[in-house]
Write a protein that holds these residues in place. Structure first.
Motif, short mmCIF file in Angstrom:
data_model
loop_
_atom_site.label_atom_id
_atom_site.label_comp_id
_atom_site.label_asym_id
_atom_site.label_seq_id
_atom_site.Cartn_x
_atom_site.Cartn_y
_atom_site.Cartn_z
N ARG A 1 0.88 -1.19 0.00
CA ARG A 1 0.00 0.00 0.00
C ARG A 1 0.91 1.24 0.00
NH1 ARG A 1 -5.15 -2.06 3.56
NH2 ARG A 1 -5.77 0.11 3.29
N LEU A 2 1.51 1.48 -1.16
CA LEU A 2 2.60 2.44 -1.25
C LEU A 2 2.16 3.88 -1.07
CD1 LEU A 2 4.66 0.82 -4.15
CD2 LEU A 2 4.97 0.57 -1.69
N GLU A 3 1.03 4.26 -1.64
CA GLU A 3 0.59 5.65 -1.50
C GLU A 3 0.30 5.98 -0.04
OE1 GLU A 3 -2.62 6.43 -4.17
OE2 GLU A 3 -1.37 6.25 -5.97
N GLU A 4 -0.34 5.05 0.67
CA GLU A 4 -0.59 5.26 2.09
C GLU A 4 0.73 5.30 2.86
OE1 GLU A 4 -4.13 2.84 3.61
OE2 GLU A 4 -3.72 1.98 1.63
N ALA A 5 1.66 4.46 2.46
CA ALA A 5 2.97 4.44 3.13
C ALA A 5 3.68 5.78 2.97
CB ALA A 5 3.83 3.31 2.56
#
Length: 287
Positions: free
Chosen positions: A211-215
Motif C-alpha cells: 500500500r505504497l501511497e498510504e505508506a
C-alpha cells in the motif's frame, strides 16, 4: 525396576568411579574433576547421568556444562539425542525437558523447542516465565499464528500493554494479516499521534503490504514529527521510487542530500546514488 536405560544405549562410555562419586549417583565434585583433567568425554557422560538423576542438586549448572562440553567436542546433536532418551524415560521431569529444549535451541531447532514449551505450558498454565518464553520461541520459529494466538487475548484485555501490542503488530505484519495490523496500528496512533517511531513502523508495514501511497503519506507525517530523522526522508524517497513517481522521488533525495548532517554521511551517499539512478531512468524513458 530402574528407570535408567541400559548403559549400552548411551552414546558415551560410563565414567570410571572417582573418589568424589557417591553411592547415590554422580556428584558435582566428580564432574569438576573430569573437567579439570581435560577428560571431556567422561565429563559429558557424567553430566548426562547427573541431569537424569533425581537428587542432583544443581541441574541448571549441569545443563550449561553438558552443552558446553558437547559443543567443545563437536557432538552437540548426539548429546541432544542422548538427553532426549533420558527425558523419554522421565516424562514428568520438567527440568530435564527444559534442558532438552535448550539443546534444540542451541541448534536452532525452533519447532522442537516450541513443542516442548507448549507441553510444559499446558502442564503449568499459570507459569508466566514459560508463557513468555513460548511466545518468543513462536516468533523465532516463524510460527506467527502461534504468536497471534498468544498475544491477541493479552492485547484485548489490556490494550495499553505496549510490549504485547508490539509483538502482535510484528506477527500480524509477518503473517501478512494486513487488516488486523492496520486496525491495531490505527488504534495505537489514536492514543499516540505524536509518536514518530510508531508512525514509521506503520509506514513500513504499509509498504510490506504493497500500500505504497498510504505508506508515503505516513513517512511524510513521521518526518514532520521528527525532522532530524533522515531515515524517514530516505524511506519517503524510496517509496516514491517504488511508485515510479520519479519527480517527487528526486525532490525527496535532493532534500535528503541537503539536510543530512555531517556526522551521517551515509545518507548523502544514498541520496547521490538514488539521484543518479533516477536520472538514468528518466533518460531511458525519453528515448
Amino acid at each position: 525396576a530402574s528407570l535408567n536405560p541400559p548403559q549400552a544405549e548411551c552414546c558415551f562410555p560410563a565414567p570410571p568411579v572417582l573418589p568424589a562419586q557417591s553411592l547415590t549417583g554422580v556428584t558435582r565434585e566428580a564432574i569438576d574433576q573430569y573437567i579439570a583433567q581435560g577428560d571431556d568425554a567422561a565429563a559429558q557422560a557424567a553430566l548426562l547421568e547427573a541431569l537424569a538423576q533425581d537428587n542432583f542438586p544443581d541441574k541448571d549448572w549441569a545443563g550449561k556444562q553438558y552443552f558446553a562440553v558437547a559443543e567443545r567436542r563437536g557432538v552437540l546433536a548426539a548429546a541432544v539425542v542422548d538427553l532426549e532418551q533420558k527425558a523419554a524415560m522421565s516424562p514428568a521431569d520438567d527440568v530435564l525437558q527444559l534442558n532438552v529444549a535448550e539443546g534444540h535451541a542451541r541448534m536452532k531447532n525452533w519447532d522442537k523447542v516450541v513443542g516442548i514449551y507448549e507441553n510444559l505450558s499446558r502442564k503449568h498454565p499459570n507459569d508466566s516465565v514459560l508463557s513468555s518464553r513460548l511466545k518468543n520461541f513462536y516468533m523465532l520459529s516463524g510460527n506467527y499464528e502461534g504468536v497471534i494466538r498468544a498475544y491477541e487475548p493479552v492485547v484485548r484485555d489490556n490494550p495499553d500493554d505496549i510490549e504485547a501490542s508490539d509483538a502482535l503488530l510484528n506477527a500480524y505484519t509477518k503473517a501478512g494479516k494486513s487488516a488486523q495490523a492496520i486496525e491495531l496500528f490505527k488504534a495505537r496512533l489514536e492514543k499516540a499521534p505524536g509518536s514518530a517511531g510508531l508512525r514509521g513502523r506503520y509506514a513500513q508495514a504499509l509498504m510490506d503490504f504493497g500500500r505504497l501511497e498510504e505508506a508515503a503519506a505516513q513517512w511524510q507525517k513521521a518526518f514532520e514529527l521528527d525532522p532530524k530523522n533522515m531515515f524517514f526522508k530516505q524511506k519517503l524517497g524510496e517509496t516514491y521510487l517504488a511508485l515510479e513517481n520519479y519527480g517527487q522521488a528526486k525532490k525527496e533525495f535532493q532534500e535528503l542530500d541537503r539536510k543530512a548532517p555531517d556526522n551521517q554521511p551515509w545518507f548523502r551517499n544514498v541520496a547521490s546514488g538514488q539521484l543518479q539512478a533516477i536520472e538514468e531512468k528518466t533518460r531511458s524513458k525519453k528515448r
